[in-house]
Design an enzyme around this catalytic site. Structure first.
Site, PDB file in Angstrom:
ATOM      1  CG  LEU A 271      -1.845   1.206   1.370  1.00 36.06           C
ATOM      2  CD1 LEU A 271      -2.850   1.256   0.231  1.00 36.06           C
ATOM      3  CD2 LEU A 271      -2.585   1.193   2.715  1.00 36.06           C
ATOM      4  CB  THR A 272       3.558   2.336   2.356  1.00 35.76           C
ATOM      5  OG1 THR A 272       2.724   2.068   3.472  1.00 35.76           O
ATOM      6  CG2 THR A 272       4.397   3.567   2.628  1.00 35.76           C
ATOM      7  CD  GLU A 273       2.022   4.689  -4.408  1.00 34.05           C
ATOM      8  OE1 GLU A 273       2.219   5.881  -4.727  1.00 34.05           O
ATOM      9  OE2 GLU A 273       1.229   3.931  -4.988  1.00 34.05           O
ATOM     10  N   PRO A 274       6.802   5.500  -1.761  1.00 38.06           N
ATOM     11  CG  PRO A 274       8.634   5.213  -3.198  1.00 38.06           C
ATOM     12  CD  PRO A 274       7.188   4.858  -3.033  1.00 38.06           C
TER      13      PRO A 274
ATOM     14  CD  GLU B 133      -0.219  -3.405  10.372  1.00 40.43           C
ATOM     15  OE1 GLU B 133      -1.311  -3.518  10.918  1.00 40.43           O
ATOM     16  OE2 GLU B 133       0.455  -4.354   9.957  1.00 40.43           O
TER      17      GLU B 133
ATOM     18  CG  HIS C  53       1.695   9.206  -2.130  1.00 44.84           C
ATOM     19  ND1 HIS C  53       1.165  10.474  -2.050  1.00 44.84           N
ATOM     20  CD2 HIS C  53       2.363   9.144  -3.296  1.00 44.84           C
ATOM     21  CE1 HIS C  53       1.493  11.153  -3.136  1.00 44.84           C
ATOM     22  NE2 HIS C  53       2.221  10.366  -3.909  1.00 44.84           N
ATOM     23  N   GLY C  54       2.574   7.805   2.449  1.00 47.09           N
ATOM     24  CA  GLY C  54       2.524   6.865   3.561  1.00 47.09           C
ATOM     25  C   GLY C  54       1.217   7.002   4.320  1.00 47.09           C
ATOM     26  CB  SER C  55       0.109   9.393   6.929  1.00 46.54           C
ATOM     27  OG  SER C  55       1.158   9.078   7.811  1.00 46.54           O
TER      28      SER C  55
HETATM   29  C1  LIG Z   1       9.385  -1.816   9.254  1.00 50.40           C
HETATM   30  C2  LIG Z   1       8.204  -1.324   8.484  1.00 50.40           C
HETATM   31  C3  LIG Z   1       7.375  -2.233   7.830  1.00 50.40           C
HETATM   32  C4  LIG Z   1       6.311  -1.770   7.061  1.00 50.40           C
HETATM   33  N1  LIG Z   1       5.525  -2.682   6.382  1.00 50.40           N
HETATM   34  C5  LIG Z   1       4.590  -2.224   5.501  1.00 50.40           C
HETATM   35  C6  LIG Z   1       3.862  -3.142   4.666  1.00 50.40           C
HETATM   36  O1  LIG Z   1       4.012  -4.370   4.769  1.00 50.40           O
HETATM   37  N2  LIG Z   1       3.003  -2.643   3.731  1.00 50.40           N
HETATM   38  C7  LIG Z   1       2.793  -1.292   3.585  1.00 50.40           C
HETATM   39  O2  LIG Z   1       2.004  -0.907   2.722  1.00 50.40           O
HETATM   40  N3  LIG Z   1       3.457  -0.400   4.382  1.00 50.40           N
HETATM   41  C8  LIG Z   1       4.348  -0.832   5.326  1.00 50.40           C
HETATM   42  N4  LIG Z   1       5.039   0.070   6.126  1.00 50.40           N
HETATM   43  C9  LIG Z   1       4.833   1.498   5.906  1.00 50.40           C
HETATM   44  C10 LIG Z   1       4.069   2.194   7.022  1.00 50.40           C
HETATM   45  O3  LIG Z   1       2.727   1.799   7.020  1.00 50.40           O
HETATM   46  C11 LIG Z   1       4.263   3.700   6.828  1.00 50.40           C
HETATM   47  O4  LIG Z   1       5.595   3.972   7.165  1.00 50.40           O
HETATM   48  C12 LIG Z   1       3.308   4.532   7.674  1.00 50.40           C
HETATM   49  O5  LIG Z   1       2.001   4.461   7.165  1.00 50.40           O
HETATM   50  C13 LIG Z   1       3.730   6.009   7.728  1.00 50.40           C
HETATM   51  O6  LIG Z   1       4.028   6.502   6.465  1.00 50.40           O
HETATM   52  P1  LIG Z   1       5.409   7.281   6.222  1.00 50.40           P
HETATM   53  O7  LIG Z   1       6.512   6.480   6.782  1.00 50.40           O
HETATM   54  O8  LIG Z   1       5.446   7.627   4.776  1.00 50.40           O
HETATM   55  O9  LIG Z   1       5.315   8.589   7.090  1.00 50.40           O
HETATM   56  P2  LIG Z   1       4.549   9.994   6.711  1.00 50.40           P
HETATM   57  O10 LIG Z   1       3.176   9.686   6.267  1.00 50.40           O
HETATM   58  O11 LIG Z   1       5.426  10.780   5.807  1.00 50.40           O
HETATM   59  O12 LIG Z   1       4.510  10.663   8.129  1.00 50.40           O
HETATM   60  C14 LIG Z   1       5.647  11.293   8.734  1.00 50.40           C
HETATM   61  C15 LIG Z   1       5.173  11.954  10.026  1.00 50.40           C
HETATM   62  O13 LIG Z   1       4.157  12.920   9.738  1.00 50.40           O
HETATM   63  C16 LIG Z   1       2.994  12.644  10.491  1.00 50.40           C
HETATM   64  N5  LIG Z   1       1.790  13.011   9.753  1.00 50.40           N
HETATM   65  C17 LIG Z   1       1.435  12.643   8.489  1.00 50.40           C
HETATM   66  N6  LIG Z   1       0.228  13.163   8.178  1.00 50.40           N
HETATM   67  C18 LIG Z   1      -0.191  13.829   9.279  1.00 50.40           C
HETATM   68  C19 LIG Z   1      -1.380  14.548   9.603  1.00 50.40           C
HETATM   69  N7  LIG Z   1      -2.404  14.689   8.752  1.00 50.40           N
HETATM   70  N8  LIG Z   1      -1.465  15.114  10.836  1.00 50.40           N
HETATM   71  C20 LIG Z   1      -0.470  14.961  11.740  1.00 50.40           C
HETATM   72  N9  LIG Z   1       0.677  14.282  11.500  1.00 50.40           N
HETATM   73  C21 LIG Z   1       0.799  13.727  10.285  1.00 50.40           C
HETATM   74  C22 LIG Z   1       3.052  11.145  10.750  1.00 50.40           C
HETATM   75  O14 LIG Z   1       2.245  10.779  11.854  1.00 50.40           O
HETATM   76  C23 LIG Z   1       4.530  10.956  10.997  1.00 50.40           C
HETATM   77  O15 LIG Z   1       4.832  11.313  12.318  1.00 50.40           O
HETATM   78  C24 LIG Z   1       6.061  -0.370   6.958  1.00 50.40           C
HETATM   79  C25 LIG Z   1       6.882   0.522   7.651  1.00 50.40           C
HETATM   80  C26 LIG Z   1       7.929   0.059   8.418  1.00 50.40           C
HETATM   81  C27 LIG Z   1       8.793   1.048   9.157  1.00 50.40           C
END
Ligand SMILES: Cc1cc2nc3c(=O)[nH]c(=O)nc-3n(C[C@H](O)[C@H](O)[C@H](O)COP(=O)(O)OP(=O)(O)OC[C@H]3O[C@@H](n4cnc5c(N)ncnc54)[C@H](O)[C@@H]3O)c2cc1C
Length: 393
Positions: free
Chosen positions: A140-143, A372, A145-147
């Protein structure tokens, strides 16, 4: 009796919460505990240091009926939510990486196929995945697009033969060893899920190295370079972000329990250390400050365990909501990481070595805090449930 170097730490389930488990749930607990004691604990520090988790564990977990255990049919064990939670707790007491493997397999890979897949997709994948003969991952996650996965760039274009999938998925647990990737991509109709088997032309998985957390878990970046997929690669039963979010809700429930396993292991380690390590002529567990730390760790763990059990029973009654799971994930992971950090202080310098489990759990929980749904995103979900106001953007 004054504490001595030989005094035994008490059972930390002081409120006897596990007495609330059914005999079947206790059997699951004991089975997983004895499996991890035998097969995982003797090696986990080395696996963590080496950044690996042996694939041969997966069929063993399948034999124990732990993969997709909360699903029914297709070789799945059909157990209740609490039994699944207890499994996550006992897995994560060994290592969050092991629990992640089981969560991703059962809740993020098998669940979408089980819930949204065609009969043919279920028949093809679920029995092998339940047996641990095939491993799944969830992309699901992309470089960039995470949250905010709704803004994903990965795209599946329909054509007369099926679909052409292009994009990149980041941080994908089990990605390097997965036989099938459940990939979420935008389409002209909205977000859809696709099953992409390993070896499909144009699909590559690159292991992510240099992680300092969840090292005993394999993580990949997945690339899809105009991957041609048949028309029946799509999961027919869902369109929109609710597809992946419903899977995440399943997996987050496991984290509500799992994080407590890591916390319990840290508390047990700190308690054992406090009763044996002597400074100023007596065990450090005999100092009031240490006892206060231990007492609060136990109080916090106990509250968190009650929350997990309550959520589990709600889930079994079919009444659990995503906001409730968000509350549980947010609160219990924070509790677990606080306990791990306190435990680390009790172990002093020994708290930073892999000779003890505490720093491994503490580092792992940094990932659990983020994946998650980050703590902040779950706070927004709970905040919205409280106020009726969305604060995401
Ligand atoms: C070891 C590991 C395993 C993983 N496994 C998977 C997997 O199997 N499949 C998958 O799809 N993903 C996976 N992930 C990805 C994970 O779900 C994402 O890292 C997570 O959703 C956060 O996205 P990001 O890292 O891009 O952070 P960002 O979305 O860039 O967030 C960075 C910071 O900004 C904050 N932030 C963002 N938006 C807001 C907002 N609106 N208000 C307040 N604060 C905000 C966040 O809370 C965070 O503190 C994994 C990650 C890790 C570390």
């Amino acid at each position: 009796m004054p504490p001595s170097a030989t005094s035994q730490p008490a059972n930390i389930d002081l409120l006897r919460i596990d007495d609330q488990l059914t005999s079947e749930e206790r059997l699951v607990r004991d089975t997983v505990r004895s499996y991890t004691a035998d097969r995982v604990m003797p090696h986990i520090a080395d696996w963590f240091e080496a950044g690996t988790l042996p694939r041969e564990l997966v069929p063993e977990l399948g034999k124990l009926g732990l993969l997709g255990m909360h699903l029914t049919g297709y070789g799945c064990a059909g157990m209740g939510a609490v039994a699944y939670g207890v499994t996550c707790r006992e897995m994560e007491a060994a290592d969050s990486g092991l629990r992640s493997l089981v969560s991703v397999q059962g809740s993020l890979s098998m669940y979408p196929i089980w819930r949204y897949g065609s009969e043919a997709q279920k028949e093809e994948w679920l029995p092998r995945m339940a047996a641990g003969e095939a491993i799944g991952c969830f992309g699901l996650t992309e470089p960039d697009h995470g949250s905010d996965p709704g803004s994903m760039k990965t795209y599946a274009k329909p054509n007369d033969k099926g679909w052409v999938l292009s994009g990149t998925k980041m941080w994908i647990t089990n990605g390097p060893i997965a036989d099938v990737a459940v990939v979420w991509a935008d389409t002209p109709d909205g977000i859809r899920g696709f099953l992409v088997p390993r070896g499909t032309r144009g699909f590559t998985a690159q292991t992510i190295h240099k992680k300092m957390s969840l090292r005993a878990s394999l993580t990949a970046e997945l690339h899809f370079d105009e991957v041609k997929l048949p028309a029946d690669a799509v999961l027919p039963g869902v369109t929109g972000l609710k597809g992946p979010l419903s899977c995440l809700s399943e997996a987050r429930f496991g984290i509500v329990w799992g994080a407590l396993g890591a916390a319990r292991a840290c508390l047990e380690s700190a308690l054992d250390y406090a009763c044996t390590r002597e400074q100023f002529g007596k065990p450090i567990g005999g100092f009031q400050l240490t006892q206060s730390k231990l007492a609060w760790m136990l109080a916090d763990l106990t509250r968190a365990q009650l929350l997990a059990l309550h959520l589990g029973r709600l889930k079994e009654a079919g009444k659990v909501t995503p906001e409730q799971v968000s509350l549980g994930k947010m609160a219990n992971v924070r509790t677990a990481i606080d306990i791990a950090r306190q435990a680390r202080t009790i172990l002093g310098a020994n708290g930073i070595t892999l000779e003890y489990p505490v720093i491994r759990h503490e580092n792992n929980l940094e990932s659990v805090l983020t994946y998650e749904g980050t703590e902040e995103i779950h706070a927004l979900a709970v905040g919205q449930a409280l106020t009726g106001l969305s604060a995401y953007r």
